[in-house]
Design an enzyme around this catalytic site. Structure first.
Site, PDB file in Angstrom:
ATOM      1  N   GLU A 121      -6.952   3.312  24.560  1.00 59.45           N
ATOM      2  CA  GLU A 121      -7.006   2.557  23.788  1.00 59.45           C
ATOM      3  C   GLU A 121      -6.068   1.807  22.834  1.00 59.45           C
ATOM      4  O   GLU A 121      -5.749   0.325  21.490  1.00 59.45           O
ATOM      5  CB  GLU A 121      -7.896   3.793  22.796  1.00 59.45           C
ATOM      6  CG  GLU A 121      -9.562   4.001  22.943  1.00 59.45           C
ATOM      7  CD  GLU A 121     -10.248   2.351  23.832  1.00 59.45           C
ATOM      8  OE1 GLU A 121     -10.308   1.296  23.838  1.00 59.45           O
ATOM      9  OE2 GLU A 121     -10.606   2.836  24.566  1.00 59.45           O
TER      10      GLU A 121
ATOM     11  N   TYR B 138     -12.880   1.957  15.228  1.00 59.49           N
ATOM     12  CA  TYR B 138     -13.567   1.518  16.891  1.00 59.49           C
ATOM     13  C   TYR B 138     -12.980   2.525  17.891  1.00 59.49           C
ATOM     14  O   TYR B 138     -12.897   3.002  18.689  1.00 59.49           O
ATOM     15  CB  TYR B 138     -12.682   0.512  17.217  1.00 59.49           C
ATOM     16  CG  TYR B 138     -12.027  -0.029  18.510  1.00 59.49           C
ATOM     17  CD1 TYR B 138     -13.906  -0.044  19.178  1.00 59.49           C
ATOM     18  CD2 TYR B 138     -11.505   0.820  19.181  1.00 59.49           C
ATOM     19  CE1 TYR B 138     -13.666  -0.249  20.391  1.00 59.49           C
ATOM     20  CE2 TYR B 138     -11.127   0.092  20.775  1.00 59.49           C
ATOM     21  CZ  TYR B 138     -12.534  -0.023  21.069  1.00 59.49           C
ATOM     22  OH  TYR B 138     -12.669   0.408  22.795  1.00 59.49           O
TER      23      TYR B 138
ATOM     24  N   ASP C 238     -15.825  -3.670  18.911  1.00 61.73           N
ATOM     25  CA  ASP C 238     -14.521  -3.910  18.756  1.00 61.73           C
ATOM     26  C   ASP C 238     -14.659  -5.733  18.839  1.00 61.73           C
ATOM     27  O   ASP C 238     -15.572  -5.740  18.659  1.00 61.73           O
ATOM     28  CB  ASP C 238     -13.723  -3.758  19.776  1.00 61.73           C
ATOM     29  CG  ASP C 238     -13.870  -3.877  21.345  1.00 61.73           C
ATOM     30  OD1 ASP C 238     -15.012  -4.620  21.460  1.00 61.73           O
ATOM     31  OD2 ASP C 238     -13.409  -4.252  22.484  1.00 61.73           O
TER      32      ASP C 238
END
Length: 285
Positions: free
Chosen positions: A34, A117, A135
């Site tokens: 991520e 997020y 996102d």
């Protein structure tokens, strides 16, 4: 609602891309992916992810690595603060949290470089906890699925879409799969330029489907202001017995490319100077 979720989740299970950080429950590797994929295309980020996993297979390996080594491995990805925060967070996990990635939202969110997020993504993908992962793809899907004119770049808008995402993920039997499905729908079907409504699994539930207005969603309230900046450098070379060495200086913190190395800085200003600098080429050593 359950019908929509079933269609979306079924589509994802049959059509999602096979990526090295998917279908795993290792929070470290999910978190690593991520961070790398922030502001980075998947085709570029994949090679960096595999390289990091090879060099640092565990969070302890990353925490023990010298920062300069981590930054060197990150070279080419840009936004180097991500690498510094990744390294610092790994050290906190090892030194203060017993080497185990935390399982509660507050602790995850407190780690350097982790926002809403990323916290939601790691907790849902690794631990199947019902936290939204919102996102750009998810914002676009939500805006079109709810035919919402609410801007996505305001505080009120972000709260609005996060609340919608939260309602959906809390009703999903598998939160991690649901968040992945929402992201994948935005990446493959409900894209910024082309909405392929004919292939969308939730087309019958979407008021924006086949509508000319859908391309204008999501809305933004603010316009990005780009400020020009011109930097000029002087390459200072030091001659050794058989080759030339370039003299570099480490940049200060609090600015772009913090703590990275650069040649001698001649100027840094909004407008490039008009004067020309004439430098003589050096002979071969």
């Amino acid at each position: 609602m359950s019908t929509l979720l079933n269609k979306l989740h079924g589509w994802y299970q049959e059509n999602h891309r096979k990526l090295p950080w998917r279908d795993i429950d290792d929070p470290y590797r999910i978190w690593l992916s991520e961070v790398i994929l922030q502001q980075t295309r998947i085709d570029q980020g994949t090679s960096y992810y595999l390289r990091f996993v090879d060099h640092y297979p565990t969070v302890s390996d990353l925490a023990a690595a010298p920062l300069d080594e981590v930054l060197k491995l990150w070279e080419g990805l840009g936004y180097y603060s991500r690498a510094r925060n990744l390294h610092r967070a790994a050290q906190i996990i090892v030194q203060e949290l017993g080497g185990t990635f935390p399982t509660d939202y507050k602790s995850v969110r407190a780690l350097p470089g982790i926002g809403d997020y990323t916290a939601g993504a790691v907790l849902s993908f690794a631990y199947d906890q019902p936290y939204p992962a919102v996102d750009g793809n998810v914002l676009r899907v939500l805006s079109r699925l709810y035919a919402s004119e609410e801007p996505i770049d305001t505080t009120q808008g972000k709260k609005y879409y996060t609340a919608l995402a939260k309602q959906l993920v809390e009703k999903a039997p598998h939160p991690g799969l649901h968040n992945q499905a929402m992201i994948e729908l935005g990446a493959l079907i409900c894209t910024p330029q082309l909405c392929d409504c004919s292939r969308c699994p939730v087309r019958s539930d979407c008021p924006s489907a086949d509508s000319p207005e859908r391309a204008g969603l999501p809305r933004k309230a603010l316009k990005l202001s780009v400020q020009p900046r011109h930097l000029g450098y002087l390459f200072v070379l030091k001659r050794t017995s058989d080759h030339w060495q370039t003299i570099l200086y480490q940049r200060p913190t609090g600015d772009i490319w913090a703590k990275l190395y650069q040649p001698t800085l001649l100027y840094d200003q909004p407008v490039a100077p008009q004067e020309e600098l004439l430098l003589q080429p050096l002979p071969e050593p």
